[in-house]
Design a protein around this motif. Structure first.
Motif, mmCIF file in Angstrom:
data_model
loop_
_atom_site.group_PDB
_atom_site.id
_atom_site.type_symbol
_atom_site.label_atom_id
_atom_site.label_comp_id
_atom_site.label_asym_id
_atom_site.label_seq_id
_atom_site.Cartn_x
_atom_site.Cartn_y
_atom_site.Cartn_z
ATOM 1 N N GLY A 33 0.808 -1.211 0.000
ATOM 2 C CA GLY A 33 0.000 0.000 0.000
ATOM 3 C C GLY A 33 0.839 1.258 0.000
ATOM 4 N N GLN A 36 2.694 1.790 -3.379
ATOM 5 C CA GLN A 36 1.783 2.332 -4.385
ATOM 6 C C GLN A 36 1.458 3.795 -4.092
ATOM 7 O OE1 GLN A 36 0.442 1.122 -7.151
ATOM 8 N NE2 GLN A 36 -1.355 2.415 -7.534
ATOM 9 N N ARG A 37 1.197 4.087 -2.835
ATOM 10 C CA ARG A 37 0.798 5.438 -2.443
ATOM 11 C C ARG A 37 1.914 6.446 -2.679
ATOM 12 N NH1 ARG A 37 -4.360 7.288 -1.652
ATOM 13 N NH2 ARG A 37 -4.252 9.270 -0.568
ATOM 14 N N GLU A 48 -4.869 -2.349 -6.047
ATOM 15 C CA GLU A 48 -4.792 -0.906 -5.810
ATOM 16 C C GLU A 48 -5.523 -0.476 -4.549
ATOM 17 O OE1 GLU A 48 -6.217 0.944 -9.335
ATOM 18 O OE2 GLU A 48 -4.288 0.804 -10.388
ATOM 19 N N ALA A 51 -3.683 0.690 -1.395
ATOM 20 C CA ALA A 51 -3.168 2.048 -1.244
ATOM 21 C C ALA A 51 -4.196 3.012 -0.669
ATOM 22 C CB ALA A 51 -2.679 2.572 -2.597
ATOM 23 N N ASP A 52 -5.402 2.541 -0.412
ATOM 24 C CA ASP A 52 -6.412 3.394 0.206
ATOM 25 C C ASP A 52 -5.968 3.765 1.622
ATOM 26 O OD1 ASP A 52 -8.999 3.722 1.985
ATOM 27 O OD2 ASP A 52 -9.624 4.061 -0.094
ATOM 28 N N PRO A 53 -6.082 5.041 2.016
ATOM 29 C CA PRO A 53 -5.631 5.452 3.357
ATOM 30 C C PRO A 53 -6.250 4.639 4.487
ATOM 31 C CG PRO A 53 -6.103 7.380 2.015
ATOM 32 C CD PRO A 53 -6.558 6.193 1.223
ATOM 33 N N ILE A 56 -4.434 1.308 4.567
ATOM 34 C CA ILE A 56 -3.077 1.520 5.087
ATOM 35 C C ILE A 56 -3.109 1.719 6.599
ATOM 36 C CG2 ILE A 56 -1.148 3.150 5.124
ATOM 37 C CD1 ILE A 56 -1.540 3.558 2.146
#
Length: 218
Positions: A33, A36-37, A48, A51-53, A56
Motif C-alpha cells: 500500500g 503504491q501510495r 490498488e 493504497a487506500d488510506p 493503510i
C-alpha cells in the motif's frame, strides 16, 4: 521482451503476495500500500485498494500489534496459531487479486498457488517459532521476528523491481521448506514427548502411593 517482463513481474507479484502473507500479512499489505501510495510501485488493479488510506491505517495498526506480539515468547506461538485462519485465505485472495481481470480458471489457479505458498511459509514460521520458544532467552525471538519483517519487505520489493531474482530466491525458499519442515515437525514431536514425560513424572509418585494404600495393613 516487454511482454515477457510484464508477465514475469505479474507472476512474481502473485507468488510474492502469497508467500509474504504466510509470514506477516499486515507487513505485506502495508508495504504494498505504501509503495503504491508513494509512487514506488504500480500495483495491478486488483491490489490498488491496498493504497487506500483506510486500508493503510488498518494494516499499520495491526502490524504494530503483531510487532509486539511477535517478539514475546509464547505469545508469538498463540498469535501464529490464531492467524492460521487469517493468513492462508488472505494469501489466496491477494494472489487472485494480483492477476487482475482474467479468466476464472486463471484466477482460481492463482488463489490455489497463493494459498499454498502462504500455508508453506506460515507453517515454517509457526513451527520454527514454537521450537525457538523452548529457549528461555528472548533474543532469538526478536532476531527471528525482525528477520521475517525484513524478508517480507525486501521480498516484495524484489518481486516488484527484480522479478527474476525474486523467483530464483523463491525456488530456493521452497527447497529449504521441503528440507527443513520435516525436521521442525520431528523437533516439535520430541518437545511434546518431553512435556508429556515431565507431567507423567510429576503425577506418578502420587499415583504410586495411592496404589500402595490398599496393600498396607495396620
Amino acid at each position: 521482451m516487454e511482454t515477457l517482463d510484464s508477465v514475469t513481474g505479474l507472476i512474481a507479484l502473485t507468488l510474492g503476495v502469497g508467500w509474504a502473507s504466510g509470514i506477516n500479512l499486515y507487513a505485506a499489505m502495508l508495504t504494498l500500500g505504501l509503495m503504491q501510495r508513494l509512487g514506488y510501485a504500480s500495483l495491478p488493479a486488483g491490489l490498488e485498494v491496498l493504497a487506500d488510506p483506510l486500508v493503510i491505517a488498518a494494516a499499520g495498526l495491526m502490524y504494530m500489534v503483531e510487532f509486539v506480539a511477535d517478539k514475546t515468547p509464547g505469545v508469538d506461538t498463540g498469535w501464529d496459531a490464531l492467524h492460521t485462519l487469517v493468513r492462508l485465505p488472505a494469501g489466496a485472495l491477494l494472489a487472485a487479486a494480483a492477476v487482475g481481470d482474467v479468466a476464472p480458471a486463471a484466477e482460481l489457479a492463482a488463489a490455489l498457488v497463493g494459498g499454498g505458498l502462504a500455508a508453506g511459509s506460515h507453517s515454517l514460521k509457526a513451527g520454527g517459532r514454537a521450537l525457538i520458544n523452548t529457549s528461555p532467552e528472548p533474543f532469538s525471538n526478536w532476531t527471528a521476528s525482525i528477520s521475517e519483517d525484513v524478508a517480507v519487505i525486501g521480498g516484495l520489493w524484489l518481486a516488484l523491481n527484480h522479478p527474476w531474482l525474486f523467483l530464483i530466491l523463491l525456488v530456493a525458499f521452497i527447497a529449504l521448506l521441503v528440507w527443513l519442515l520435516p525436521r521442525i515437525l520431528r523437533g516439535l514431536r520430541a518437545v511434546g514427548r518431553r512435556i508429556a514425560g515431565f507431567f507423567r513424572g510429576r503425577s506418578s509418585p502420587a499415583g504410586d502411593s495411592a496404589a500402595r494404600l490398599p496393600d498396607q495393613r495396620p
